[in-house]
Design a protein around this motif. Structure first.
Motif, PDB file in Angstrom:
ATOM      1  N   ILE A   1      70.944  35.432 105.489  1.00 13.85           N
ATOM      2  CA  ILE A   1      71.378  35.281 104.002  1.00 13.85           C
ATOM      3  C   ILE A   1      70.735  36.122 103.178  1.00 13.85           C
ATOM      4  CG2 ILE A   1      71.825  33.488 102.491  1.00 13.85           C
ATOM      5  CD1 ILE A   1      71.838  31.313 104.573  1.00 13.85           C
ATOM      6  N   THR A   2      71.588  36.829 102.508  1.00 14.63           N
ATOM      7  CA  THR A   2      70.950  38.125 101.540  1.00 14.63           C
ATOM      8  C   THR A   2      71.622  37.712 100.114  1.00 14.63           C
ATOM      9  OG1 THR A   2      72.628  39.674 101.921  1.00 14.63           O
ATOM     10  CG2 THR A   2      70.735  39.704 103.510  1.00 14.63           C
ATOM     11  N   ARG A   3      70.937  38.536  99.192  1.00 13.43           N
ATOM     12  CA  ARG A   3      71.628  38.516  97.819  1.00 13.43           C
ATOM     13  C   ARG A   3      73.129  38.955  98.026  1.00 13.43           C
ATOM     14  NH1 ARG A   3      71.425  41.943  93.330  1.00 13.43           N
ATOM     15  NH2 ARG A   3      71.507  40.936  91.405  1.00 13.43           N
TER      16      ARG A   3
ATOM     17  N   LYS B   1      78.825  38.104  97.643  1.00 11.54           N
ATOM     18  CA  LYS B   1      80.218  38.409  98.176  1.00 11.54           C
ATOM     19  C   LYS B   1      80.878  37.065  98.242  1.00 11.54           C
ATOM     20  CE  LYS B   1      80.840  38.970 102.471  1.00 11.54           C
ATOM     21  NZ  LYS B   1      80.968  39.574 103.854  1.00 11.54           N
ATOM     22  N   ALA B   2      80.203  36.005  98.897  1.00 16.81           N
ATOM     23  CA  ALA B   2      80.787  34.749  98.971  1.00 16.81           C
ATOM     24  C   ALA B   2      81.231  34.271  97.485  1.00 16.81           C
ATOM     25  CB  ALA B   2      80.029  34.053  99.800  1.00 16.81           C
ATOM     26  N   LEU B   3      80.396  34.376  96.504  1.00 16.06           N
ATOM     27  CA  LEU B   3      80.585  33.679  95.103  1.00 16.06           C
ATOM     28  C   LEU B   3      81.834  34.437  94.491  1.00 16.06           C
ATOM     29  CD1 LEU B   3      76.972  33.691  93.760  1.00 16.06           C
ATOM     30  CD2 LEU B   3      78.434  31.824  94.563  1.00 16.06           C
ATOM     31  N   ALA B   4      81.904  35.891  94.735  1.00 15.05           N
ATOM     32  CA  ALA B   4      83.134  36.773  94.356  1.00 15.05           C
ATOM     33  C   ALA B   4      84.159  35.938  94.879  1.00 15.05           C
ATOM     34  CB  ALA B   4      82.615  38.020  94.810  1.00 15.05           C
ATOM     35  N   ASN B   5      84.550  35.606  96.054  1.00  8.19           N
ATOM     36  CA  ASN B   5      85.293  34.891  96.574  1.00  8.19           C
ATOM     37  C   ASN B   5      85.816  33.591  96.228  1.00  8.19           C
ATOM     38  OD1 ASN B   5      86.264  37.495  98.189  1.00  8.19           O
ATOM     39  ND2 ASN B   5      84.973  36.824  99.942  1.00  8.19           N
ATOM     40  N   GLY B   6      85.003  33.128  95.184  1.00  5.50           N
ATOM     41  CA  GLY B   6      85.154  31.714  94.766  1.00  5.50           C
ATOM     42  C   GLY B   6      84.542  30.676  95.550  1.00  5.50           C
ATOM     43  N   ILE B   7      83.515  31.022  96.368  1.00  5.13           N
ATOM     44  CA  ILE B   7      82.660  29.977  97.512  1.00  5.13           C
ATOM     45  C   ILE B   7      81.405  29.776  96.338  1.00  5.13           C
ATOM     46  CG2 ILE B   7      81.511  29.612  99.581  1.00  5.13           C
ATOM     47  CD1 ILE B   7      83.270  31.506 100.721  1.00  5.13           C
TER      48      ILE B   7
ATOM     49  N   ARG C   1      70.923  28.705  95.097  1.00 11.06           N
ATOM     50  CA  ARG C   1      71.492  28.287  93.763  1.00 11.06           C
ATOM     51  C   ARG C   1      71.160  29.330  92.765  1.00 11.06           C
ATOM     52  NH1 ARG C   1      70.235  23.163  96.098  1.00 11.06           N
ATOM     53  NH2 ARG C   1      72.020  22.099  96.421  1.00 11.06           N
ATOM     54  N   LEU C   2      69.940  29.845  92.859  1.00  5.36           N
ATOM     55  CA  LEU C   2      69.588  30.776  91.984  1.00  5.36           C
ATOM     56  C   LEU C   2      70.442  32.048  91.874  1.00  5.36           C
ATOM     57  CD1 LEU C   2      65.429  30.844  92.205  1.00  5.36           C
ATOM     58  CD2 LEU C   2      66.953  29.965  90.254  1.00  5.36           C
ATOM     59  N   TRP C   3      70.788  32.602  93.084  1.00 10.91           N
ATOM     60  CA  TRP C   3      71.903  33.618  93.156  1.00 10.91           C
ATOM     61  C   TRP C   3      73.060  33.417  92.561  1.00 10.91           C
ATOM     62  CZ3 TRP C   3      70.284  34.642  98.801  1.00 10.91           C
ATOM     63  CH2 TRP C   3      69.074  35.551  98.989  1.00 10.91           C
ATOM     64  N   GLU C   4      73.413  32.179  92.683  1.00  8.88           N
ATOM     65  CA  GLU C   4      74.555  31.461  91.707  1.00  8.88           C
ATOM     66  C   GLU C   4      74.803  31.747  90.210  1.00  8.88           C
ATOM     67  OE1 GLU C   4      77.979  28.181  92.559  1.00  8.88           O
ATOM     68  OE2 GLU C   4      75.963  27.568  92.132  1.00  8.88           O
ATOM     69  N   LEU C   5      73.310  31.168  90.034  1.00 12.32           N
ATOM     70  CA  LEU C   5      73.173  30.996  88.497  1.00 12.32           C
ATOM     71  C   LEU C   5      72.768  32.655  87.872  1.00 12.32           C
ATOM     72  CD1 LEU C   5      70.479  28.463  88.232  1.00 12.32           C
ATOM     73  CD2 LEU C   5      72.936  28.266  87.527  1.00 12.32           C
ATOM     74  N   GLU C   6      72.354  33.493  88.554  1.00 12.06           N
ATOM     75  CA  GLU C   6      72.222  34.843  88.343  1.00 12.06           C
ATOM     76  C   GLU C   6      73.837  35.455  88.041  1.00 12.06           C
ATOM     77  OE1 GLU C   6      71.585  38.263  91.335  1.00 12.06           O
ATOM     78  OE2 GLU C   6      69.629  37.978  90.404  1.00 12.06           O
ATOM     79  N   ARG C   7      74.591  35.236  88.757  1.00 14.58           N
ATOM     80  CA  ARG C   7      75.838  35.648  88.763  1.00 14.58           C
ATOM     81  C   ARG C   7      76.618  35.045  87.589  1.00 14.58           C
ATOM     82  NH1 ARG C   7      81.135  34.383  90.266  1.00 14.58           N
ATOM     83  NH2 ARG C   7      82.651  36.269  90.700  1.00 14.58           N
TER      84      ARG C   7
END
Length: 471
Positions: free
Chosen positions: A353-355, A360-366, A399-405
């Motif tokens: 699991i990488t940044r 990429k998953a967050l960009a797809n709405g996940i 979760r931090l990677w999500e907040l970063e985005r």
């Protein structure tokens, strides 16, 4: 007559039970539609299976009575701890028109439901509600159970595999146009730069059990049937009929209505029925269909190549390394949505699991919570000995990677600046704040940013103020 005595233990058990997804849809239908549906014994039996235990017990208590009984009589059968559960059950049966609401202080089953359900339990009648078995054909014997399971599994996993692989380097098998339209219509997939891709709702869909997934799609199909001006009672009746058929038997299409015959093609695409060819006059329900209203798994689970419920297969380490003990292409494709896969061996996939993989998953709405939920629900039995189940550092980092985005949010609007004086700026700003359309302000530079919807009012206010100053 059986008592409906309930205690607090049974009440707590019932709270854990989640209402079946079909029931709210049925409750939204008219009494005429429900009464027409209840003319079919198979529909009554199928609906009975979907109800809560208390609701089923109430029905069985009233089923063989020839006249209504006072509500006070039923109330004496319920203890204090079970009162709330009983009242909720009565209300649900009323919304389903199983208990007519036009009776004052009395309880009785809908006459149509009562007669049909009695027939379902005792037999008799010639309605063909449970399907008409096809005559034996020595030249074309019925499919064996293993072949039916393989067909259902192939069709169902084709749909799921396309959802997770579309828009990637992989080239998954494409389902029928009807299936693709349903996936878009249900919001499980959406078009992004001309390519269909899985949505956040679609990934959440993958977290559900195959049984819930199937009903999610069937509910969308029911909504679509109404728009296509198909007879909803015929559509529901056929789905309920399939759920009461015997696995491994062939049934005739001769007694099906025009609407139900038109449904055969759609249900083939979902893997619910099997036919030798589209023009065949016989069909066989698969396990996906016969388990629709039962607690049995809708897909075979004996082999490792099943998307049905099975033991967890994912091990997640504190260094973000993922080991997935699977050879299932669908499960591998799902992991590829948020894991950077490194190696593939027989029955084992290794990745991290990488940044970048999470972004990429967050960009797809996940969402981050969906990723964590998937890892938890498919954790290997060895992982389940840990407390907490997943490494806290990995959860926090996802979760931090999500907040970063999500640090920056864009919103369209208008920037108001170059005011002639501080008084003008404050006057207009005060008006904009009263409208609650101010997104940002900077008093030192005499400027503020307003919403797109509030521009017309602010512009008119400034023009009126300017006209007043010139007079």
């Amino acid at each position: 007559m059986p008592s409906v005595q309930l205690n607090s233990h049974s009440e707590n058990a019932e709270k854990k039970h989640i209402e079946h997804a079909l029931l709210p849809f049925l409750q939204s239908q008219s009494q005429n539609t429900l009464t027409r549906l209840y003319q079919r014994p198979s529909s009554c039996l199928s609906l009975f299976r979907l109800l809560e235990p208390v609701e089923r017990q109430i029905i069985m208590s009233l089923l063989w009575l020839e006249s209504a009984i006072p509500q006070s009589t039923m109330n004496t059968w319920v203890n204090r701890e079970g009162r709330k559960l009983y009242d909720e059950a009565i209300a649900t049966l009323g919304r389903l028109n199983i208990l007519p609401t036009n009776l004052t202080n009395k309880l009785a089953l809908n006459t149509t439901f009562k007669m049909s359900f009695r027939q379902a339990l005792t037999g008799g009648g010639t309605s063909g509600s449970f399907g008409v078995p096809a005559e034996n054909d020595d030249k074309s014997p019925a499919q064996d159970l293993e072949s039916l399971d393989s067909f259902a599994l192939e069709r169902w996993e084709t749909i799921l595999h396309y959802m997770v692989s579309s828009g990637t380097e992989q080239q998954p098998t494409k389902p029928s146009q009807g299936v693709l339209y349903l996936l878009q219509r249900s919001g499980l997939m959406s078009t992004f730069q001309g390519v269909l891709r899985i949505t956040s709702a679609g990934f959440q869909f993958l977290l559900h059990s195959p049984h819930d997934q199937l009903w999610d799609l069937l509910l969308q199909y029911l909504h679509l049937a109404e728009e296509r001006q198909m007879d909803l009672v015929e559509v529901l009746g056929f789905i309920f009929m399939l759920s009461t058929m015997e696995l491994g038997k062939e049934y005739s299409t001769e007694n099906l209505s025009g609407t139900q015959k038109a449904m055969l093609e759609d249900l083939r695409d979902y893997g619910l029925i099997w036919q030798r060819k589209p023009t065949s006059r016989r069909f066989s329900p698969t396990r996906l269909a016969t388990t629709l209203t039962s607690a049995s798994p809708p897909l075979p689970t004996s082999s490792g190549n099943s998307s049905g419920p099975q033991e967890g297969f994912i091990i997640l380490e504190t260094n973000y390394r993922v080991y997935a003990y699977t050879d299932n292409p669908l499960q591998t494709a799902v992991l590829n949505l948020f894991v950077s896969l490194k190696y593939r061996f027989p029955n084992l996939v290794v990745g991290s699991i990488t940044r970048e993989s999470v972004r990429k998953a967050l960009a797809n709405g996940i969402t981050a919570d969906q990723i964590i939920s998937y890892l938890m629900s498919h954790a290997h039995p060895q992982m389940r000995k840990n407390n907490p189940l997943l490494p806290v550092t990995v959860q926090d980092q996802i979760r931090l990677w999500e907040l970063e985005r999500n640090r920056l949010k864009s919103q369209e609007g208008y920037l108001y600046t170059a005011f002639a004086s501080q008084a003008d700026y404050e006057f207009v700003l005060h008006y904009a704040k009263e409208l609650d359309v101010v997104l940002w302000e900077n008093a030192s530079r005499r400027c503020f940013f307003g919403t797109l919807g509030g521009h017309a009012n602010i512009k008119g206010f400034i023009e009126r103020r300017a006209m007043g100053s010139n007079q």
